[in-house]
Design an enzyme around this catalytic site. Structure first.
Site, short mmCIF file in Angstrom:
data_model
loop_
_atom_site.label_atom_id
_atom_site.label_comp_id
_atom_site.label_asym_id
_atom_site.label_seq_id
_atom_site.Cartn_x
_atom_site.Cartn_y
_atom_site.Cartn_z
N ALA A 90 14.33 17.61 36.78
CA ALA A 90 14.57 17.01 38.10
C ALA A 90 14.07 17.92 39.21
CB ALA A 90 16.06 16.74 38.27
N HIS B 91 30.06 44.29 40.86
CA HIS B 91 30.76 44.55 39.60
C HIS B 91 32.21 44.07 39.72
CE1 HIS B 91 32.02 46.64 35.96
NE2 HIS B 91 33.05 47.12 36.66
#
Length: 462
Positions: free
Chosen positions: A314, A439
């Site tokens: 798409a 993190h």
């Protein structure tokens, strides 16, 4: 055929799927007078029979798996089964919301939307509903439909296509999936999560065979662990009804039986009987042939999406439609680098990639010029928290840019955006290594992989 001579559009688009509506929206935005013709529903396959509904089923399956496995996280749950009618309501509500939004968007851009089955009647016109719609340029965007094989009749009963699978009124006890590409493995994954006994039959030697072989092997390992069976390397011979299901026979005589057979061998272009060849448009096996700017051999006609022999995705349709609209509006356009398009298979675990495979890189640059690095998600904190296994594989031209990123693991589809930038901006490993990733996140795994490739690994062995 009545001709509304008072209106000659700048652009007449045949097909309101991803490529067609993207061209309409962008063209109107740039001041073009646009007519968009669609015989079914605006949004096409992706919204109604493809990307959106399949991902809704896969997410429902993910929730089912989480309910079964919640005790691993100290959460006490009871899994009581799948209410398939409620699953369909959830899926259909998602589609309905997006559909209404898209209808509003097309109306707000002043696109003339014409509902009906159109046919190319000249190099500058489309006939629809007794009316001839004239345009200075015509864009063909009629999409694709599920394919089958000679002698294999998709009847919608026991032998079904992906269209049928999306509206199935039950969770099958067992299913055979013919085809181990994107469509096949996604349905196999969702059905397994729903409790179906699934076997995938793929004639080539690996699942998701267009992906890097390492990704295919990782997916196969994960499917074995999940109990999804598969048979590789032998082609289909025939299918026949049994007393209460379907039997499939392969070329080597091996047989498989199940309640239903999903034929998932790909999609073919919708072009027959639409006047393309009569107007001189060059085709090959039903696909409309185009150049790098999506122009056909007829100067006033372009084509995009699944109708042309590019990646059947798409987001490729979006990009192609936008390119055509901008070209017609007089803007400078750049051909699409199809290797630089992100590709995601949304099974569990996900398979995501951008760029070229290791095998292709060796073919293009020479085996001695290719460097490969694999980073195991076991070293990634967020992946550990999610209890997902997998790997990120980088393919680099020696002393040069990263030309391939191949990822397997839950949620890897969400990481392919950064991977796309790395490939398309021809980034060096050292340049990516300078970027600081949050993190704990899974995106950190991409950063760690590039740190390692740059010669300064942190949470991975030398």
């Amino acid at each position: 055929m009545a001709n509304d001579a008072s209106t000659v559009f700048d652009l007449v688009i045949l097909g309101g799927g991803s490529g067609g509506y993207a061209a309409a929206l962008r063209g109107a935005q740039l001041g073009l007078d646009v007519a968009l013709i669609e015989k079914n529903k605006l949004g096409g396959t992706c919204l109604h029979n493809g990307c959106i509904p399949t991902k809704a089923l896969l997410h429902a399956g993910e929730i089912a798996d989480q309910a079964r496995e919640a005790d691993q996280f100290g959460v006490l749950t009871t899994f009581q089964g799948i209410d398939i009618n409620a699953v369909h309501k959830y899926k259909d509500d998602v589609i309905s919301g997006l559909y209404k939004g898209l209808q509003g968007l097309v109306a707000s851009r002043k696109v003339t939307y014409i509902e009906g089955e159109g046919r190319l009647s000249s190099p500058t016109s489309v006939d629809v509903g007794g009316r001839r719609v004239e345009g200075r340029h015509v864009l063909l965007a009629t999409g694709s439909v599920p394919k089958s094989l000679p002698g294999l009749d998709i009847d919608g009963d026991r032998i079904i296509s992906s269209d049928h699978a999306l509206t199935l009124d039950r969770v099958p006890k067992s299913a055979l999936v013919l085809g181990g590409g994107v469509i096949g493995v996604e349905f196999a994954s969702a059905w397994k999560s729903f409790g179906t006994d699934v076997t995938v039959i793929e004639g080539l030697k690996h699942l998701v065979p267009v992906e890097d072989e390492n990704s295919s092997k990782l997916l196969e390992r994960a499917f074995r662990k999940r109990g999804i069976k598969f048979n590789l390397g032998t082609f289909f011979e025939k299918a026949e009804y049994t007393q209460d299901g379907v039997r499939v026979t392969l070329a080597d005589g091996k047989t498989f039986e199940a309640e239903i057979l999903l034929v998932a061998i790909g999609r073919g272009p919708v072009s027959a009987g639409l006047g393309y060849e009569e107007q001189g448009v060059a085709t090959d096996r039903g696909y409309v042939l185009v150049d790098e700017y999506l122009r056909t051999n007829v100067p006033t006609i372009s084509a995009v999406g699944d109708l042309v022999p590019t990646l059947q995705l798409a987001h490729v349709g979006f990009a192609e439609g936008i390119l055509v609209a901008e070209r017609l509006a007089g803007l400078k356009t750049v051909p699409i680098d199809y290797d630089g398009v992100p590709r995601v298979t949304y099974c569990h675990p996900e398979v995501a990639s951008v760029g070229i495979t290791e095998a292709k890189a060796k073919e293009v640059y020479g085996a001695d010029k290719v460097v490969v690095l694999k980073y195991n998600l076991a070293g990634n904190g967020k992946s550990k928290i999610l209890k997902t296994a997998g790997e990120i594989k980088l393919v680099q031209v020696k002393d040069g840019a990263v030309v391939g990123v191949h990822m397997v693991g839950d949620r890897m589809g969400e990481q392919v955006g950064e991977a796309q930038l790395i490939y398309n901006w021809e980034a060096l490993p050292a340049e990516v290594a300078q970027l600081i990733h949050a993190h704990p996140t899974q995106s950190e795994a991409l950063g760690e992989a590039h740190l390692a490739l740059a010669g300064k690994p942190l949470h991975s062995h030398d």
